[in-house]
Write an enzyme that holds these catalytic residues in place. Structure first.
Site, PDB file in Angstrom:
ATOM      1  N   ASP A 111      34.442  29.638  53.040  1.00 20.25           N
ATOM      2  CA  ASP A 111      34.419  28.979  54.301  1.00 20.25           C
ATOM      3  C   ASP A 111      33.315  29.822  55.170  1.00 20.25           C
ATOM      4  OD1 ASP A 111      34.525  27.903  56.923  1.00 20.25           O
ATOM      5  OD2 ASP A 111      36.599  27.689  56.561  1.00 20.25           O
ATOM      6  N   ASP A 311      27.897  24.243  57.475  1.00 17.36           N
ATOM      7  CA  ASP A 311      29.320  24.526  57.401  1.00 17.36           C
ATOM      8  C   ASP A 311      29.745  24.191  55.882  1.00 17.36           C
ATOM      9  OD1 ASP A 311      32.006  25.345  57.685  1.00 17.36           O
ATOM     10  OD2 ASP A 311      32.649  23.204  58.286  1.00 17.36           O
TER      11      ASP A 311
END
Length: 430
Positions: A111, A311
């Site tokens: 992440d 992201d």
């Protein structure tokens, strides 16, 4: 004379091979000798039919060379990446991380927009995974005390009666309560002693990655910050196709072995959302037309959190509503003789054979044109194709454009913090 000798030598070889017994030793063999046959030898139980071609052998050779190459780079700081869809039933991308002494393997989600690493631990209430880290079985495991500087860096830190540090946070629609722990983290061949991470004691909700998460954000408890001396705040990754079931992607850690020829754009800092990798997106082109998007839909604004980020945890690119509507409408206009329909959360879908326009993200200093595999999502039957983007949700992220994992697949994305730049280049890693 040479030809006669060669003929005699070949004849002896044939006579000798005919005298071999496939079930025993050669006549001149030592009792401890093991017989070695080619896989297609008459003596081999795995002999293939005569239909085996040189083309199929060459394909096998290529696969073998790829395997040998993977061994050759074994000492490089490359961590294999896989799609979690078929392995842990999660849309995230995962890597193998070994925690503790002796090591306990975990498949943690990558992440890039979160900092702290966390894993489910033994005794956890509400954790869905059957794979749990047990700190009592690690000789190098320690908990942080409340006065430790790392405790102040944790999200929403808490202090127990015994003065050990904990924290709680939300992730998607889930919440976790964890003890701030330190232990040895091993990635590829690099052991990182005293690595700070969350040992989850309690979890609620269903959006947590089953075996935990590794934070690659910009904050003080992220992997990049904790390994600053080792990896120099530099890494890159290539995400394989989400349908791939192998660890064919790579996370490269450190400035070595990063691509030299790569298009880059400056990274921007937002003190209010310091973990995120902001870039300056200046426009979007559909086909050969730069779409008319209101300037404030793309503008970077630290006060509101507006702007564009890369992201790895979001699956499909989200654009703020004015930007998405402009891109969608131009995309529809260029798909001629076909009417757009909706499918699931996608509102620009077509059935049958359709020619789709290209889409190019335009950043300061670089343009990225999406190949069809990064632009379109297909129905399970394959008969319907949709533009794999959507408008940003109407919440705190409504001002944020997110370049998501599907649009990053089979690209090398470079994060180079010392030079404050993000790079991207096409690379097949599926």
């Amino acid at each position: 004379m040479r030809i006669q000798l060669l003929f005699l030598f070949i004849s002896l070889l044939i006579l000798n091979s005919e005298s071999l017994n496939c079930n025993g030793n050669s006549p001149q063999g030592h009792p401890s000798d093991l017989r070695v046959f080619h896989i297609d030898s008459p003596c081999s139980p795995y002999k293939q039919p005569n239909t085996v071609s040189w083309e199929s052998t060459l394909i096998k050779d290529n696969a073998r060379l790829q395997y040998l190459s993977s061994l050759a780079v074994g000492k490089k700081p490359w961590v294999p990446i896989a799609s979690g869809r078929s392995i842990v039933q999660s849309p995230t991308y995962i890597v193998r991380a070994n925690i503790g002494t002796p090591a306990q393997p975990m498949l943690v989600a990558l992440d890039t927009s979160n900092d702290v690493t966390w894993v489910p631990c033994s005794g956890c209430v509400g954790c869905a995974s059957s794979v749990l880290f047990d700190p009592s079985k690690s000789s190098s495991s320690r908990t942080f005390q409340c006065e430790a500087p790392q405790c102040k860096q944790a999200p929403n830190p808490t202090c127990t009666v015994s003065k050990s540090c904990g924290f709680n946070m939300t992730y998607g629609g889930s919440t976790i309560t964890a003890s701030l722990t330190q232990d040895t983290l091993t990635l590829t061949n690099d052991a990182i002693p005293g690595y700070a991470f969350g040992c989850i004691n309690k979890a609620t909700g269903t959006s947590l990655p089953a075996q935990g998460l590794m934070g690659l954000g910009r904050g003080p408890l992220s992997l990049i910050s904790q390994t600053q001396n080792l990896y120099k705040s530099t890494f890159s990754y290539c995400l394989p196709n989400s349908k791939s079931s192998s660890f064919s992607g790579t996370l490269r850690l450190g400035p070595k072995f990063q691509p030299v020829r790569i298009k880059t754009t400056p990274l921007l800092k937002n003190p209010r959302r310091s973990s995120l990798y902001y870039v300056n997106m200046v426009g979007i082109r559909v086909g050969n037309k730069i779409v008319d998007i209101p300037p404030n839909a793309l503008a970077f604004n630290p006060a509101t959190g507006a702007g564009t980020i890369f992201d790895s945890g979001t699956v499909y690119t989200r654009l703020v509503e004015p930007a998405y509507v402009a891109v969608r409408n131009e995309f529809r206009r260029r798909v001629k003789n076909a009417n757009a329909t909706s499918l699931g959360g996608f509102d620009t879908c077509y059935s049958g054979s359709v020619v789709f326009p290209s889409v190019t993200f335009m950043f300061a200093g670089m343009n990225v044109t999406l190949p069809p595999d990064n632009l379109l999502i297909h129905s399970s039957s394959g008969s319907t194709s949709c533009l794999a983007m959507a408008a940003a949700p109407n919440n705190v992220n409504s001002v944020l454009n997110v370049i998501a994992s599907m649009q990053q697949q089979n690209h090398r994305v470079l994060i180079d913090l010392p030079n404050s730049r993000l790079g991207i280049s096409r690379e097949t890693c599926t």
